[in-house]
Design an enzyme around this catalytic site. Structure first.
Site, PDB file in Angstrom:
ATOM      1  N   ASP A   1      30.649  45.868  42.966  1.00  0.00           N
ATOM      2  CA  ASP A   1      30.292  44.956  41.884  1.00  0.00           C
ATOM      3  C   ASP A   1      29.537  45.757  40.846  1.00  0.00           C
ATOM      4  O   ASP A   1      28.382  46.159  41.039  1.00  0.00           O
ATOM      5  CB  ASP A   1      29.428  43.784  42.358  1.00  0.00           C
ATOM      6  CG  ASP A   1      29.256  42.785  41.214  1.00  0.00           C
ATOM      7  OD1 ASP A   1      29.729  43.077  40.097  1.00  0.00           O
ATOM      8  OD2 ASP A   1      28.659  41.720  41.430  1.00  0.00           O
TER       9      ASP A   1
HETATM   10  C1  BGC Z   1      29.209  40.532  38.175  1.00  0.00           C
HETATM   11  C2  BGC Z   1      30.631  40.425  38.703  1.00  0.00           C
HETATM   12  C3  BGC Z   1      31.617  40.816  37.628  1.00  0.00           C
HETATM   13  C4  BGC Z   1      31.284  42.212  37.141  1.00  0.00           C
HETATM   14  C5  BGC Z   1      32.240  42.732  36.095  1.00  0.00           C
HETATM   15  C6  BGC Z   1      28.952  41.871  37.490  1.00  0.00           C
HETATM   16  O1  BGC Z   1      27.731  41.880  36.813  1.00  0.00           O
HETATM   17  O2  BGC Z   1      28.308  40.359  39.247  1.00  0.00           O
HETATM   18  O3  BGC Z   1      30.862  39.127  39.180  1.00  0.00           O
HETATM   19  O4  BGC Z   1      32.921  40.742  38.133  1.00  0.00           O
HETATM   20  O5  BGC Z   1      29.978  42.198  36.574  1.00  0.00           O
HETATM   21  O6  BGC Z   1      32.090  42.091  34.888  1.00  0.00           O
END
Ligand code: BGC
Length: 723
Positions: free
Chosen positions: A270
């Site tokens: 993530d």
């Molecule tokens: C979030 C994710 C997301 C990723 C990419 C992160 O900050 O927790 O859910 O998919 O960013 O944008």
């Protein structure tokens, strides 16, 4: 040559740098996405640097770009100018729409209609794939039981069964029911694995300390449902679980995910989750973090660039076996192959699906209508014609706060606000719109203007709640009530003694103060998306009746958090409210009860549950129980009822929850009509995770009820016989 053999042959030709490149996902250089602002540690390449990195094979995936032209250009470089010609994979957060925005996932879950969620997810994928996007970082399937946590808005709420059904539906919607190589298919990514919603104190990114039982019983099942529906990827969670970060957790990402669940898709970090292992305190530096994350089971690194920077040296030094890198690369290449990128890397951009925006807007309106939950109505709704309406509050007019917190690409100006929706529905009827205050602050003279408008009106629509900025990622709250400025506005409007219909814009359960709780009607409208205003007008005018139900409990006070309907009973249950009762599971000030329970939601009809019958009073293992309830609509308007089936295990080797949802049915009843609603219950629906952490059933007595919420309905009981 089989696919696996041809992928192996390709991997044999790759340098360590090219392998690390396939395991690297970086932000697209042309992007409207705002995640960068919230996540400052990402590697950002300008257009020239990005093109160069793609040409050298140092990056295999780009994310959160929405520019088809840029995607095409990068793909041409990857395929035509890089040494091995491996196509790029373009991913993005297309959580609940791309150009057309559907209700936030939590709102859509209130429809209790997974087929609807599949349709909206399909529409989202059709729009997004036309920009070259082949990979969606959705659905979010984290069970969310603490309203303080801001990200509950992205998921399906607090219940496991609802979570499972919506996870599967959204995966099917994003991926399509055909082949992943189809031009409108996007690989789905149930996220965040795992336990993210159980962060201590509802504080985003905070530690999670769940028992293995609870993980298995509550937090794993929506992921398993998503995987069973064919999800091609998953994303590790930011949090640690019982002291081990999910990004460095071979038990979670290898033993459970791979060996037990049989998931063979891609695991992505993530965002900078690999880098964050340093701040978690389990890695000393970037190289160490890359090592721990890859060995932990994270195949692809998003945004940090750590794999690109460190994997080649880690393999050369022997710190990471090359076979582990190769296995991860193989999963990336397999996904690219399944998506048809090797056959036709430009399929999604060169032959984009014809996007029927009109049909998608109609679907957005239907979904928005079905997401609205009516908590209370003394008969003021639907609105009588010819009234002078004062629309008061920060959410009545304007393009902000209609989409919700997780919309990266759509144009907010294209969404219909409530004032426009009402004007379209009511024609020339008198509508006075006054803002009164901002979501989190007063406006000079705002309350006085609002009170004046209220005094001139026959009925007030009070649009209060939370702004988009107040829920979503990193938006945990210590108090889930209305912000002070809005509370002051609500108090002043209540003091006019005019009839009030309160509309709650929100991404979480809210605690309603006196003024709002005393409204003549209360509707929860979440963030309804592109067609918000039209859909709300449909409900307020009675063109359509409300049919949504709460997928989360609304507590009475923030201090009850985490609060959810299938909590345990405790050894000191407060059976009745007795003044001054001591030494019971209650607060000094109040019982631990819901203001509005899970499953609650009213219609414009008046549904009465008349009878409840079981085919047998015993259920044999291998047998089934037929359950039949009779309902009647004694109201004067048609009603869409959500008939819910709950069970409660009286005695088991593990403390049973108060009740658990086992199934539901939608029925529509004309005024005066009655109907029978049947369910079939089998022993496998009575399973729980036992003391040995395995799923089991135990014979004994079960209570069962069929009704309109987790706290109402007709009750009976049956005995599960020994197997
Ligand atoms: C979030 C994710 C997301 C990723 C990419 C992160 O900050 O927790 O859910 O998919 O960013 O944008």
């Amino acid at each position: 040559m089989t696919l696996v053999q041809s992928i192996e042959t390709l991997i044999d030709e790759m340098s360590l740098e090219e392998k690390a490149g396939q395991l690297t996902c970086l932000p697209a250089a042309r992007s409207r996405a705002t995640a960068a602002a919230a996540n400052p540690d990402q590697v950002e390449l300008n257009e020239t640097e990005q093109a160069d990195a793609v040409r050298k094979g140092l990056v295999g995936s780009l994310f959160n770009g929405s520019n088809a032209g840029w995607h095409r250009r990068m793909q041409q470089i990857a395929v035509g100018e890089s040494r091995l010609g491996i196509p790029l994979l373009f991913g993005a957060d297309v959580i609940h729409g791309f150009e057309t925005i559907f209700p936030v996932p939590l709102g859509e879950a209130a429809s209790f209609d997974p087929a609807l969620a599949e349709r909206t997810a399909r529409a989202a994928a059709i729009e997004a794939s036309a920009a070259g996007l082949a990979w969606n970082f959705a659905p979010m399937v984290d069970v969310a039981r603490d309203a303080r946590w801001g990200r509950g808005v992205e998921g399906a709420g607090e219940d496991v069964l609802v979570g499972e059904r919506f996870a599967a539906a959204r995966v099917r919607g994003f991926q399509g029911r055909g082949d992943l190589s189809e031009a409108t298919a996007m690989a789905a990514t149930p996220k965040h694995f795992v336990g993210y919603g159980a962060c201590i104190a509802g504080l985003d990114y905070n530690s999670v300390d769940l028992s293995e039982r609870t993980l298995r019983e509550t937090y794993f099942p929506p992921f398993e449902a998503g995987f069973a529906a064919g999800a091609a990827a998953t994303m590790a969670a930011f949090n640690d679980v019982a002291g081990v970060p999910a990004h460095a957790n071979p038990w979670l990402l290898r033993t459970v995910l791979r060996d037990e669940m049989g998931f063979d898709g891609l695991v992505v970090s993530d965002f900078t989750g690999d880098l964050e292992l340093i701040f978690h305190g389990v890695a000393v530096d970037g190289a160490d973090a890359a090592r721990v994350a890859l060995l932990g089971g994270v195949d692809m690194s998003m945004a940090s660039g750590l794999y690109m920077a460190h994997l080649p040296a880690l393999v050369r030094s022997g710190a990471v076996p090359e076979s582990v890198v190769d296995a991860a690369v193989s999963r990336v290449l397999q996904l690219k192959h399944k998506l048809g990128l090797f056959d036709d890397p430009h399929r999604r951009t060169d032959k984009p699906a014809t996007v029927d925006h009109t049909a998608h807007r109609a679907l957005a309106r239907e979904a928005a209508r079905k997401s609205v939950v009516m908590l209370h109505n003394d008969g003021i709704l639907p609105l009588a014609g010819g009234q002078r309406i004062a629309l008061i509050g920060p959410f009545g007019e304007g393009p902000g706060n209609l989409h919700g917190p997780w919309v990266l690409f759509a144009d907010a100006a294209k969404a219909i606000d409530l004032a426009s929706g009402l004007r379209a529905a009511l024609g020339n009827a008198s509508l006075d719109v006054v803002r009164g205050c901002d979501p989190e602050g007063p406006i000079e003279g705002g309350i006085a203007a609002a009170v004046a408008a209220a005094n001139d009106a026959d009925v007030i629509i009070l649009a209060v709640g939370e702004s988009e900025a107040m829920s979503g990622e990193a938006q945990s709250r210590v108090d889930i009530g209305l912000p002070a400025a809005q509370q002051a506005l609500a108090d002043a409007i209540a003091a006019t003694s005019k009839p009030i219909v309160t509309l709650l814009t929100t991404g979480r359960a809210l605690v309603l103060g006196e003024a709002v709780a005393r409204s003549n009607a209360i509707l929860v409208n979440w963030f309804l998306g592109s067609e918000a205003g039209h859909a709300l007008a449909d409900i307020l005018t009675g063109a359509h009746g409300p049919s949504g139900r709460l997928p989360i409990s609304f507590p009475v006070a923030t201090g009850q958090s985490p609060f959810y309907y299938d909590r345990k009973r405790s050894g000191r249950p407060p059976e009745t409210l007795i003044d001054g009762e001591q030494f019971k599971t209650r607060y000094r000030e109040m019982l631990n009860r819901a203001a509005y329970p899970f499953g609650h939601g009213l219609t414009y009809g008046e549904i009465i549950y008349l009878t409840l019958d079981l085919s047998h009073d015993e259920l044999a293992s291998g047998g089934t129980l037929e359950i039949c309830a009779t309902l009647e609509n004694r109201g004067t308007r048609e009603a869409s009822e959500l008939v819910q089936l709950y069970i409660h295990d009286r005695v088991a080797s593990i403390t049973p929850p108060l009740c658990q949802l086992k199934d539901w049915r939608h029925v529509t009843l004309a005024p005066g009509a009655s109907c029978q609603v049947s369910f079939t219950l089998s022993p496998d629906q009575l399973c729980f995770v036992g003391r040995d952490c395995r799923w089991t059933t135990e014979p004994g007595l079960f209570d069962l009820w069929v009704g309109p919420s987790s706290e109402a309905g007709l009750t009976t009981s049956f005995t599960l016989l020994p197997g």
